[in-house]
Each structure stands twice: as structure tokens, then as C-alpha cells.
Design a protein around this motif. Sequence first.
Motif, short mmCIF file in Angstrom:
data_model
loop_
_atom_site.label_atom_id
_atom_site.label_comp_id
_atom_site.label_asym_id
_atom_site.label_seq_id
_atom_site.Cartn_x
_atom_site.Cartn_y
_atom_site.Cartn_z
N ASN A 43 0.68 -1.14 0.12
CA ASN A 43 0.03 -0.02 -0.13
C ASN A 43 0.76 1.13 -0.06
N GLN A 137 -6.96 -0.02 10.75
CA GLN A 137 -6.77 0.39 9.31
C GLN A 137 -8.16 -0.29 8.75
N SER A 139 -10.22 -0.63 5.36
CA SER A 139 -10.32 -0.60 3.98
C SER A 139 -11.43 -1.25 3.29
N GLY A 141 -12.61 -2.30 -1.11
CA GLY A 141 -12.44 -2.46 -2.27
C GLY A 141 -12.99 -3.48 -3.06
N GLU A 155 -7.59 -2.02 -2.92
CA GLU A 155 -8.52 -1.36 -1.88
C GLU A 155 -8.02 0.04 -1.53
N GLY A 156 -8.78 0.68 -0.80
CA GLY A 156 -8.49 2.21 -0.40
C GLY A 156 -9.11 2.15 1.08
N GLY A 157 -8.37 3.00 1.88
CA GLY A 157 -8.86 3.15 3.29
C GLY A 157 -8.13 4.22 3.96
N TYR A 158 -8.25 4.15 5.56
CA TYR A 158 -7.56 5.18 6.28
C TYR A 158 -6.93 4.56 7.30
N ARG A 159 -5.43 4.86 7.39
CA ARG A 159 -4.88 4.27 8.57
C ARG A 159 -5.03 5.14 9.87
N PRO A 177 -4.65 8.38 4.51
CA PRO A 177 -5.34 7.52 3.49
C PRO A 177 -4.34 6.82 2.52
N GLN A 180 -4.21 0.42 -1.97
CA GLN A 180 -3.45 -1.10 -1.71
C GLN A 180 -3.76 -1.94 -2.65
#
Length: 191
Positions: A43, A137, A139, A141, A155-159, A177, A180
Motif C-alpha cells: 500500500n 486500518q 479498507s 475495495g 482497496e483504499g482506506g484510512y490508517r 489515506p 493498496q
Amino acid sequence: MKSLQIVVICLLAFTGLTAQSEETLFNKTNLNLSGAWGSAAYNFASFNGDDWTLIRGGYGGIELGRDLFIGWGGYETRDKFTVDNGGPNLNFKYHGPVIGIAPNSVKMIHPRFTFITGSGKVWTNESSQSDRMFVFQPSAGFEFNVFQWFRLGFEGGYRFVGSSDKFDLTSGDLSAPFAQVEMRFGLSWGD
């Protein structure tokens, strides 16, 4: 001694046979063991608006009912990064339990939601200082079933990362953000 071993084996065999006829919570919700998977994930995130940093890692675990994954994973920055100009070069890693949900995972393309939470660590090679913090975290996708044993996900997300007192970092400095790419290898044998 031999007769004790025979009695234990018979009891275990009998228990296994009678347990199949019982109705349990997990059988009722179809959460039986249906596969085992491991992944390699890459990611990309930008800490505090600076350059993008590659974070690589992965996880392994078991699949229940084809749509639920439970395992353990870990990630680590590949290269050092700075949060502000002139600050120390930092390394960052985190690990913890992973939960993945993939509705309709039998379809060639299906959604996937992944959550990892656990302990993180930031440190610098210039000194022996390190600090631990909490990481969460989530995510979302989609995933492609390329082969029965290989899946490719985006995938996308926010840590979300806690603050670090030793390096004078706020939670916003390491929270970011991310995007991945994930390659999962394994096998599903359930329906």
C-alpha cells in the motif's frame, strides 16, 4: 497404558460422530471452516502530506463460510520517511488481527472489506529511540477471482495511528489515506 489409549481414541471418535448431528451456533450461521489464505500486500500512503511511501506486508488465516476471513497480519515501511522537513528519518511498522468480509466471494468480481487493528511502532536508525502506538486500518475495495487459488484485490482506506510522545508526532502525522494492491494465495474448499 495401551487400553487407556484405546479408550481415549474411541471417546474422541464417538464425540466427533455425535457432534455432527448437533445444531450449533456456527453450523446455524454457516460459519464452518471453508479455506485458508495468505496474502502479500503493497500500500502507498502519504504521511503528513509529504512524498508517497511504500508500505508492504501481508497476512494469513482461515476462511469461514466463504465470506469471512480471520487472521493475523503485519506491515512495514520499505523506505525511511520524514514527517516534516529537517525531522528525523523514521521507520514504521504495525501488526495485529485481521478481519476480512467478502460478500458473494464465489463471484468472479466481488466487494471486500478488511480491518486490521493492533500495535504500531515508529523508530529511527539514527538513535535507539522507538515508540509504540495504537493502529486501526479499515479498507474497502473489490477483488478478482483469477484462479481458484489466486485472488487479486484493489482497496483504499484510512490508517488511524495514535500519537508518539518520543518523536513529537500527533496522531495526524502518521494517520493517512492509502491505496493498496493485494495478492491472495490459498484455497477455498467450502460451498
